[in-house]
Design a protein around this motif. Structure first.
Motif, PDB file in Angstrom:
ATOM      1  N   SER A  49       0.806  -1.093   0.182  1.00 43.09           N
ATOM      2  CA  SER A  49      -0.074   0.054   0.157  1.00 43.09           C
ATOM      3  C   SER A  49       0.968   1.336  -0.061  1.00 43.09           C
ATOM      4  N   THR A  58      -4.292   7.087  -2.966  1.00 46.67           N
ATOM      5  CA  THR A  58      -3.710   5.661  -2.730  1.00 46.67           C
ATOM      6  C   THR A  58      -3.504   4.018  -4.000  1.00 46.67           C
ATOM      7  N   ARG A  59      -3.188   3.616  -3.364  1.00 50.47           N
ATOM      8  CA  ARG A  59      -2.866   2.115  -3.916  1.00 50.47           C
ATOM      9  C   ARG A  59      -2.974   0.974  -2.735  1.00 50.47           C
ATOM     10  N   TYR A  60      -3.510  -0.381  -2.752  1.00 45.34           N
ATOM     11  CA  TYR A  60      -3.206  -1.515  -2.337  1.00 45.34           C
ATOM     12  C   TYR A  60      -3.054  -2.589  -3.233  1.00 45.34           C
ATOM     13  N   THR A  61      -2.655  -3.998  -2.929  1.00 47.35           N
ATOM     14  CA  THR A  61      -2.289  -4.839  -4.155  1.00 47.35           C
ATOM     15  C   THR A  61      -4.314  -5.653  -3.254  1.00 47.35           C
ATOM     16  N   ASP A  62      -3.662  -6.008  -4.554  1.00 41.25           N
ATOM     17  CA  ASP A  62      -5.084  -7.358  -4.174  1.00 41.25           C
ATOM     18  C   ASP A  62      -5.389  -7.868  -3.045  1.00 41.25           C
ATOM     19  N   SER A  63      -3.956  -8.782  -2.324  1.00 44.04           N
ATOM     20  CA  SER A  63      -4.125  -9.330  -1.450  1.00 44.04           C
ATOM     21  C   SER A  63      -4.469  -8.507   0.281  1.00 44.04           C
ATOM     22  N   LYS A  65      -6.488  -5.782  -0.565  1.00 42.27           N
ATOM     23  CA  LYS A  65      -7.404  -4.981  -1.016  1.00 42.27           C
ATOM     24  C   LYS A  65      -9.016  -5.073   0.037  1.00 42.27           C
ATOM     25  N   GLY A  66      -9.373  -4.330   0.051  1.00 47.07           N
ATOM     26  CA  GLY A  66     -10.671  -4.473   0.438  1.00 47.07           C
ATOM     27  C   GLY A  66     -11.025  -3.812   1.923  1.00 47.07           C
ATOM     28  N   ARG A  67      -9.667  -4.312   3.069  1.00 43.63           N
ATOM     29  CA  ARG A  67      -9.338  -4.951   4.504  1.00 43.63           C
ATOM     30  C   ARG A  67      -8.596  -4.123   4.770  1.00 43.63           C
ATOM     31  N   THR A  69      -6.532  -0.183   4.919  1.00 44.15           N
ATOM     32  CA  THR A  69      -7.169   0.994   4.478  1.00 44.15           C
ATOM     33  C   THR A  69      -5.856   2.110   5.033  1.00 44.15           C
ATOM     34  N   GLU A 108       4.581   1.382  -5.062  1.00 46.68           N
ATOM     35  CA  GLU A 108       4.435   0.123  -4.086  1.00 46.68           C
ATOM     36  C   GLU A 108       5.932  -0.501  -4.018  1.00 46.68           C
TER      37      GLU A 108
END
Length: 126
Positions: A49, A58-63, A65-67, A69, A108
């Motif tokens: 992230s 902001t950016r998140y990896t799939d691992s 994302k959604g969990r 912040t 990242e």
């Protein structure tokens, strides 16, 4: 002297939550692009992230994302990571990192960052 210092790690059960903090000093905080990284035993460092200096991107990896912040409070010179719905595979040493950059994009890759904390351990039990 630039200091970046993570805190907030600990032991939590699967499904639980933790909030990591990372205050930075020695530089003007809102000049900094910030990132969160983690390294599990026997695995490579993973950048998962990042956030621009303004917090607008902001950016998140799939691992995560959604969990997870990522956020920042420039008035408090602090970066945060809210981690919800934790899984055993989230167990790792967590690091925050900083680079002096006021661009509209964050990174990242660990190689983009100049300043690193000592890490805080997060352990998620099943």
């Amino acid at each position: 002297q630039v200091q970046v210092l993570e805190s907030g790690g600990g032991l939590v059960q699967a499904g639980g939550a933790l909030r990591l903090s990372c205050p930075a000093s020695g530089l003007t905080f809102d000049d900094l692009t910030m990132g969160w990284f983690r390294q599990a035993p026997g695995k490579e460092l993973e950048g998962f992230s990042c956030i621009t200096w303004s917090g607008s991107s902001t950016r998140y990896t799939d691992s995560v994302k959604g969990r997870f912040t990522i956020s920042r409070d420039n008035a408090k010179n602090t970066l945060y990571l809210q981690m919800n719905s934790l899984k055993p595979e989230d167990t790792a040493m967590y690091y925050c990192a900083a680079v002096k950059n006021k661009g509209s994009w964050c990174y990242e890759s660990q190689y983009e960052y100049d300043y690193w904390g000592q890490g805080t351990q997060v352990t998620v039990s099943s």
